[in-house]
Design an enzyme around this catalytic site. Structure first.
Site, short mmCIF file in Angstrom:
data_model
loop_
_atom_site.label_atom_id
_atom_site.label_comp_id
_atom_site.label_asym_id
_atom_site.label_seq_id
_atom_site.Cartn_x
_atom_site.Cartn_y
_atom_site.Cartn_z
N PHE A 287 91.57 80.17 -14.13
CA PHE A 287 90.46 79.29 -14.49
C PHE A 287 90.01 78.50 -13.26
CE2 PHE A 287 94.36 76.92 -15.34
CZ PHE A 287 94.12 75.67 -14.77
N ARG B 1 86.38 81.70 -22.07
CA ARG B 1 86.61 80.32 -22.51
C ARG B 1 85.92 79.36 -21.55
NH1 ARG B 1 92.15 77.01 -22.47
NH2 ARG B 1 91.70 75.45 -24.07
N GLN C 231 87.20 79.80 -17.80
CA GLN C 231 88.37 80.68 -17.73
C GLN C 231 87.98 82.14 -17.89
OE1 GLN C 231 91.69 79.29 -20.03
NE2 GLN C 231 92.69 81.29 -20.11
N LEU D 177 97.40 68.79 -15.18
CA LEU D 177 97.80 70.20 -15.07
C LEU D 177 98.75 70.45 -13.90
CD1 LEU D 177 94.39 72.00 -15.76
CD2 LEU D 177 96.21 71.42 -17.38
N HIS E 61 100.45 74.51 -13.87
CA HIS E 61 99.66 75.69 -13.51
C HIS E 61 99.62 75.83 -12.00
CE1 HIS E 61 98.02 76.32 -17.62
NE2 HIS E 61 98.18 75.01 -17.71
N PHE F 169 85.60 70.31 -18.22
CA PHE F 169 87.01 70.69 -18.03
C PHE F 169 87.12 71.90 -17.11
CE2 PHE F 169 91.03 72.41 -20.35
CZ PHE F 169 91.81 72.08 -19.27
N ASN G 12 98.28 80.18 -18.18
CA ASN G 12 99.56 80.69 -18.66
C ASN G 12 99.82 80.19 -20.07
OD1 ASN G 12 100.72 78.03 -18.49
ND2 ASN G 12 101.01 78.36 -16.28
#
Length: 591
Positions: free
Chosen positions: A538, A480, A488, A547, A551, A485, A527
């Protein structure tokens, strides 16, 4: 032994040159050498065309060995699977090896190039696999059986796609084993109901033009079905004339392939073993105490839902070898006689899972080697085998082991170092994952060095570094990538749905006031909600403060930020997956 040959058939006379074939097999009573794995060895295979041995252990590790005159040389080790390997197979040309396991993956290895060639995530749990192609074919096809149905999926191991080329539905029950007959380009497969099927490796249908029957009622292929016995393992002679089957009744049944007729049956049941023990046959008799001990091991093996015994034809197709409580029996099929028993004097090992290497001489493609020509070539035949609950692979040759009295040059080679777990047990403070300072991800785009926050989030760092040490992230893709951003990775399945922690369960978040998503290149756990951490992580490419407290931040990229930028800039599809795979090749943990 029990002979089930045709009543009117004449037994052929043993020819003098058959002794030459016999001499092309191992004959030593004791194994010459053994080499270690870190856990019990479960599978062995031989790539005779390229002179390689392949071994696998219950911990999912695979080793490649190069055969040299009088010995083997270790080549490379792979962490092939995170669960025990269900099956291991070598391609007919000896260049490829494949493994399948309950982790729903198919791994393909380039034997000659010592490398992992393909990683295929499967939508089903595989039971067994078999290569089904010739050297002249354009595709390297491999058949993989579904553990929960009778389906067999065919894949192109060298193709780019993960979709099956074809799904074969010849069986109604789970397929336990398959063997490819290269000479006839067909596959013989057997399932847990005892059904034996033939199917073409190219058209995937019954090969009417290659066998001498139309209906199974004309054959003896229902023999196991009638007795409600599953097919456990199967072997085909190199000339394609015969195949042998073993079932849970411990009988070896040999069939003529083209007619499907039962040729012979060898009874290796425990009842027969007890009868032989009370007879006057010195070849198959043991001391009573030794026999009792071996019988207990056999009964223990029967309780396990694992196939331990297989059969192996020699290159002439006239000799059959298989393991018993006595050792490795070699039977001459034509004369119906036991030629020799290897390992009978080895009373501490119960050998099983054999593979035969006969050092076939180099010859032009398609050339036929006649028995009378064998003596002009130098051979070094070897039986490669496992032993019950032993961490070693054993080699029987034509040489007895050297009796030097020097343990440092003994036949049992100690080629393994203590495992990480053993080192931790000796010095627990020195090898804990939370003491690691840095991890370097060696990717296909370059190296990414990550500084770890072991004091602030020790459990997260321990999970990450132990995965790195165990090779969990090796050949895992960045699945991903979202520009502006993050990038991952960490999912062995490669689709964002897989991965687990080193403890096998999800573990809790470790939020710390000093660790925030306040800059690019922050390394954080992916997660699916609070306290659902596994293996995925990531790397941010911008500040992502939303975030925080969602995370766990456990690291920061200190070198290789340009590699992160390069991965971020890659082209992706509508699911944010890179159109070209970018992989973590392996990792380095810095203490």
């Amino acid at each position: 032994m029990e002979d089930s040959g045709e009543a009117m058939a004449k037994r052929p006379r043993v020819k003098e040159w058959e002794r030459t074939w016999e001499d092309a097999m191992p004959c030593a009573e004791m194994y010459e050498k053994s080499y270690m794995h870190r856990d019990a060895v479960t599978h062995v295979a031989v790539a005779e065309a390229t002179h390689f041995f392949v071994t696998a252990s219950v911990d999912g590790h695979l080793k490649l060995w190069k055969k040299v005159i009088g010995d083997v040389e270790f080549v490379k080790q792979f962490r092939a699977h995170l669960k025990p390997i269900n099956d291991l197979c070598v391609s007919p040309d000896g260049t490829l090896c494949a493994t399948v396991a309950d982790d729903r993956t198919l791994k393909v290895f380039d034997i000659v190039g010592y490398d992992l060639m393909a990683f295929l995530p499967l939508s089903f749990t595989p039971e067994c696999a078999e290569w089904i192609f010739k050297a002249t074919h354009s595709q390297a096809k491999i058949a993989v059986a579904d553990k929960n149905s009778g389906d067999v999926m065919v894949f192109d191991a060298k193709g780019n796609g993960e979709e099956a080329l074809h799904t074969c539905r010849h069986h109604k029950k789970r397929v336990r084993c398959m063997k490819y007959v290269e000479k006839l380009d067909l596959v013989v497969s057997g399932d847990e109901s005892g059904m034996i099927e033939y199917w073409c490796a190219t058209a995937y249908k019954f090969p009417e033009d290659k066998v001498n029957f139309q209906l199974k009622l004309e054959t003896d292929l229902f023999e196991l079905v009638k007795q409600k016995l599953p097919v456990q393992t199967l072997a085909v002679s190199p000339d394609g004339a015969s195949f042998a089957v073993i079932s849970t009744d411990r009988r070896i049944r040999i069939f003529k392939l083209k007619t499907g007729k039962l040729r012979r049956t060898y009874d290796e049941s425990l009842e027969m073993a007890s009868q032989v023990q009370t007879s006057d046959n010195p070849t198959q008799k043991l001391e009573d105490i030794d026999f009792g001990r071996r019988l207990m091991i056999e009964k223990q093996m029967d309780k396990e839902n694992t196939v331990h015994t297989n059969v192996q034809f020699d290159e002439s197709g006239q000799f059959l070898a298989y393991s018993t409580h006595l050792g490795i029996k070699i039977v001459h099929i034509l004369s119906n006689k036991i030629v020799r028993i290897l390992g009978k004097v080895e009373n501490t090992e119960r050998f099983h899972r054999i593979a035969l290497y006969q050092g076939a001489p180099s010859a032009p493609t398609g050339a036929r080697i006649f028995a009378q020509d064998i003596e002009s070539f130098q051979r070094d035949p070897v039986f490669l085998c496992c032993a019950y609950k032993k961490q070693r692979m054993y080699m029987f040759s034509r040489r007895e082991p050297d009796d030097t009295g020097d343990e440092s040059v003994g036949r049992d080679v100690f080629n393994e170092k203590p495992s990480a777990e053993e080192m931790i047990a000796v010095n627990p403070s020195s090898e804990r994952g939370d003491k690691a300072k840095e991890v370097v991800l060696h990717t296909t785009s370059g190296d990414i060095a990550i500084s770890l926050h072991g004091n602030e989030c020790p459990k997260t760092v321990e999970n990450f570094t132990v995965h790195c040490r165990n090779g969990y992230y090796d050949n895992v893709i960045f699945h991903r990538v979202i520009k502006g951003f993050m990038i991952q990775t960490g999912d062995p399945l490669g689709d964002g749905t897989g991965g687990t922690s080193i403890w096998g369960t999800e573990f809790e978040d470790e939020f710390h006031s000093s660790l925030r998503h306040d800059r690019p290149y922050v390394v954080s756990m992916a997660n699916s909600g609070l306290n659902t951490n596994g293996s995925q992580f990531f790397i941010t490419t911008v500040a992502t403060p939303w975030l925080d407290k969602k995370h766990t931040v456990f690291g920061l990229v200190t070198r290789g930020t340009q590699v992160v930028d390069q991965v971020e800039a890659t082209e992706t599809d509508e699911h944010d997956k890179p159109t070209t795979d970018i992989k973590i090749l392996n990792t380095t943990v810095v203490m």
